[in-house]
Every structure is written in C-alpha cells, then in structure tokens.
Design an enzyme around this catalytic site. Structure first.
Site, PDB file in Angstrom:
ATOM      1  N   ASP A  49       0.826  -1.207   0.000  1.00 28.05           N
ATOM      2  CA  ASP A  49       0.000   0.000   0.000  1.00 28.05           C
ATOM      3  C   ASP A  49       0.862   1.259   0.000  1.00 28.05           C
ATOM      4  O   ASP A  49       0.349   2.369  -0.127  1.00 28.05           O
ATOM      5  CB  ASP A  49      -0.996  -0.004   1.158  1.00 28.05           C
ATOM      6  CG  ASP A  49      -0.339  -0.080   2.528  1.00 28.05           C
ATOM      7  OD1 ASP A  49       0.898  -0.167   2.606  1.00 28.05           O
ATOM      8  OD2 ASP A  49      -1.083  -0.051   3.531  1.00 28.05           O
ATOM      9  N   SER A  50       2.189   1.084   0.091  1.00 26.19           N
ATOM     10  CA  SER A  50       3.106   2.204  -0.120  1.00 26.19           C
ATOM     11  C   SER A  50       2.945   2.807  -1.506  1.00 26.19           C
ATOM     12  O   SER A  50       3.427   3.916  -1.766  1.00 26.19           O
ATOM     13  CB  SER A  50       4.556   1.750   0.080  1.00 26.19           C
ATOM     14  OG  SER A  50       4.830   0.578  -0.679  1.00 26.19           O
ATOM     15  N   ASP A  88      -1.039  -6.178  -0.086  1.00 24.98           N
ATOM     16  CA  ASP A  88      -1.437  -5.520   1.150  1.00 24.98           C
ATOM     17  C   ASP A  88      -2.948  -5.313   1.196  1.00 24.98           C
ATOM     18  O   ASP A  88      -3.555  -4.895   0.198  1.00 24.98           O
ATOM     19  CB  ASP A  88      -0.767  -4.142   1.249  1.00 24.98           C
ATOM     20  CG  ASP A  88       0.483  -4.157   2.086  1.00 24.98           C
ATOM     21  OD1 ASP A  88       0.665  -5.093   2.892  1.00 24.98           O
ATOM     22  OD2 ASP A  88       1.297  -3.221   1.949  1.00 24.98           O
ATOM     23  N   LYS A 118      -1.321  -9.450   3.036  1.00 21.42           N
ATOM     24  CA  LYS A 118      -0.609  -8.976   4.222  1.00 21.42           C
ATOM     25  C   LYS A 118      -1.481  -7.986   4.956  1.00 21.42           C
ATOM     26  O   LYS A 118      -2.121  -7.129   4.325  1.00 21.42           O
ATOM     27  CB  LYS A 118       0.726  -8.322   3.856  1.00 21.42           C
ATOM     28  CG  LYS A 118       1.507  -7.826   5.094  1.00 21.42           C
ATOM     29  CD  LYS A 118       2.921  -7.402   4.757  1.00 21.42           C
ATOM     30  CE  LYS A 118       2.984  -6.051   4.072  1.00 21.42           C
ATOM     31  NZ  LYS A 118       2.501  -4.944   4.963  1.00 21.42           N
ATOM     32  N   GLU A 120      -1.626  -5.526   8.746  1.00 23.40           N
ATOM     33  CA  GLU A 120      -0.841  -4.959   9.830  1.00 23.40           C
ATOM     34  C   GLU A 120      -1.521  -5.193  11.177  1.00 23.40           C
ATOM     35  O   GLU A 120      -2.743  -5.271  11.266  1.00 23.40           O
ATOM     36  CB  GLU A 120      -0.643  -3.459   9.615  1.00 23.40           C
ATOM     37  CG  GLU A 120       0.133  -3.119   8.352  1.00 23.40           C
ATOM     38  CD  GLU A 120       0.320  -1.622   8.160  1.00 23.40           C
ATOM     39  OE1 GLU A 120       0.874  -1.247   7.113  1.00 23.40           O
ATOM     40  OE2 GLU A 120      -0.090  -0.831   9.047  1.00 23.40           O
ATOM     41  N   GLU A 186       9.091  -4.240  11.007  1.00 23.75           N
ATOM     42  CA  GLU A 186       9.476  -2.937  10.451  1.00 23.75           C
ATOM     43  C   GLU A 186       9.954  -1.987  11.527  1.00 23.75           C
ATOM     44  O   GLU A 186       9.278  -1.756  12.535  1.00 23.75           O
ATOM     45  CB  GLU A 186       8.320  -2.299   9.685  1.00 23.75           C
ATOM     46  CG  GLU A 186       8.696  -0.935   9.101  1.00 23.75           C
ATOM     47  CD  GLU A 186       7.714  -0.391   8.076  1.00 23.75           C
ATOM     48  OE1 GLU A 186       7.937   0.742   7.588  1.00 23.75           O
ATOM     49  OE2 GLU A 186       6.740  -1.086   7.762  1.00 23.75           O
TER      50      GLU A 186
END
Length: 281
Positions: A49-50, A88, A118, A120, A186
């Site tokens: 999602d970056s 993501d 993925k 978070e 991270e």
C-alpha cells in the site's frame, strides 16, 4: 531458497519452511514492467500500500483503497512467473470484523491472482489472522512500525525500544501463533528483531530491523533511488535512477528547444515516387 533458474512459483507453505535457511529476497512492485524486472531475483513480491505515497503522491498509506490495490495487483500479476505474490490489505478493509476481512481478502485473491495477503497489527489482529488462515487465505503478518497506524503512533518512529520491546515481541508471537506464514518486522531495534527471529516459528522479513531476520524487503523505488521525496535510514540505494532521469529529461528539453531533436534519423521522408504513383515503373 532464493529463486534461481526456471523454478515454479513459490507458495506460502514453502516460504514458511524457509526459516533459518538462505535469506528470502523480497521487494515491492506496483507495475507490470517492474514486476518483470524483480521476478527473476525475488522470492516474494509485495504489492504494497506504499503505492499510495510512491506512485500516487498521497501523504500516507491511509488514502489507499481496495480498488487501487486490485488494480496494481492485476498489473503485477501480469509480470510475475516465479515469485510469490502478496498484496497488502489497505486501511479500513479488515479492521471492522473478521467477516469483513475475509470478504475483502477473498476479493483481492480472486481479482488479482495473488497467493496471499498482508495485514498490519499484532495481538488485536491475531483472531482475524486465524479466521482467514483457517478459511484458505494465507496471511503475512506485519508488526513493529505499522504505517497504517501512523496517527496512533504520532509519526514513523522506531517501535520496541526499552520497555516497549515486550509489546512488539508479544505482537510477533501472537500473529505467528495465529497462523501467519511469515511476519514483517518494520523499524524495530536490531537486538529485538534478532530476538523475535529466534523465538517465533514463522520466518521474519526485516525492513529497518536486523540482518538476522529470515529475509529482507525494501520498497523498490527507494532501493533504486527513483523515489526521492525522503530517504529512510534503513534504505540502501543501489542506483540513483531519480537523478539520472532528471538529467535525461533536462537533456531532452534542451534538445527540443534548440531544435536538435528530432534529428534526421528520427523522422520520415516522403514515399518513394514509384509507390506514390501506385507502383508504376
């Protein structure tokens, strides 16, 4: 277990079994051309999602939508043959409930062809990870600095220093025990990342973490020097494509203004006379 030769695509179970072996090589990709470039060298390719910050100019990842992730996931899928593709889950697509998470994860997998998603979060997301994993959705975890929680953290500071280390360690253990086949660490202190890697069964993938992790990941545009708005400490630039592109664009602009481009070899002349007369000799 890095990709070499004409190996078939890796699977989440194969990645899970790589613990303690040759470090996993992981990079992000958002487009088909970049996916083709990284596929030959990577074990895991993440559609991160970056993309919101790197390609869309957003101030954080919070504005990224599920539709955006699907669009970029489809593009990356067209460029991959061997690497495991993970996508993501964007902010707001899984936190509300386990059922919401499953619906959106299933949509991501069906519409992009990815093999895993993925998400978070640590202990609070363990139940969701277990719910997905037991329903056929392989999940990569992500703890430490979780960019979707930037407002809660108050910025992008290192996580897990001092007494906070126990929280991050618990988060990593919780998502691994819930069934995550790998866990991204991270921006955590090196000793903590090393400790977590030794404590959990799932392979760890570091970004600003430790050489001791079972793999490493970077945003490909950071690593190539193509994204130049800022440079995290943990990024090593293996090229300076942004600076080279700026020089090339400046040279092109100068040539156009000086009428040096296009030159004779870049333009087309009239048709041969025989062709213009319809082929008559």
């Amino acid at each position: 277990m890095s990709v070499t030769g004409k190996n078939p695509a890796l699977t989440p179970p194969q990645v899970a079994k790589s613990k303690g072996g040759t470090p996993l090589v992981c990079l992000t990709a958002y487009t088909t051309p970049m996916a083709k470039l990284v596929d030959a060298h990577c074990d895991v390719v993440l559609v991160g999602d970056s993309v919101g910050m790197v390609l869309h100019g957003l101030p954080s990842t919070l504005g990224v939508t599920l539709d955006m992730m699907i669009m970029h996931g489809q593009a990356v899928r067209r460029g991959l043959e061997r690497a495991l593709m993970v996508v993501d889950m964007p902010f707001g697509s899984y936190e509300e409930s386990r059922e919401q998470a499953f619906r959106n994860a299933a949509r991501l997998m069906a519409e992009t062809g990815c093999a895993a998603v993925k998400l978070e979060g640590g202990e609070p997301m363990a139940g969701t990870i277990r719910f997905l994993a037991t329903r056929g959705v392989p999940v990569m975890g992500h703890v430490g600095l979780t960019p979707q929680a930037v407002n809660a953290f108050g910025g992008y500071a290192v996580q897990g220093r001092g007494e906070d280390s126990e929280r991050v360690a618990r988060d990593a253990a919780a998502v691994a025990e819930a069934g995550a086949f790998a866990v991204v660490l991270e921006k955590v202190p090196e000793p903590l990342a090393r400790r977590i890697t030794g404590e959990i069964a799932a392979p760890t993938i570091g970004i600003g973490a430790s050489q001791a992790c079972d793999g490493q990941i970077l945003v490909v545009d950071d690593m190539l020097g193509a994204f130049t708005d800022f440079r995290p400490k943990f990024v090593r630039r293996y090229a300076e494509l942004g600076a080279e592109a700026a020089k090339a664009i400046a040279a092109y602009a100068a040539d156009v203004r000086a009428r040096r481009f296009p030159a004779a070899e870049h333009v087309f002349g009239d048709m041969p006379k025989a062709v213009a007369r319809g082929g008559a000799a």
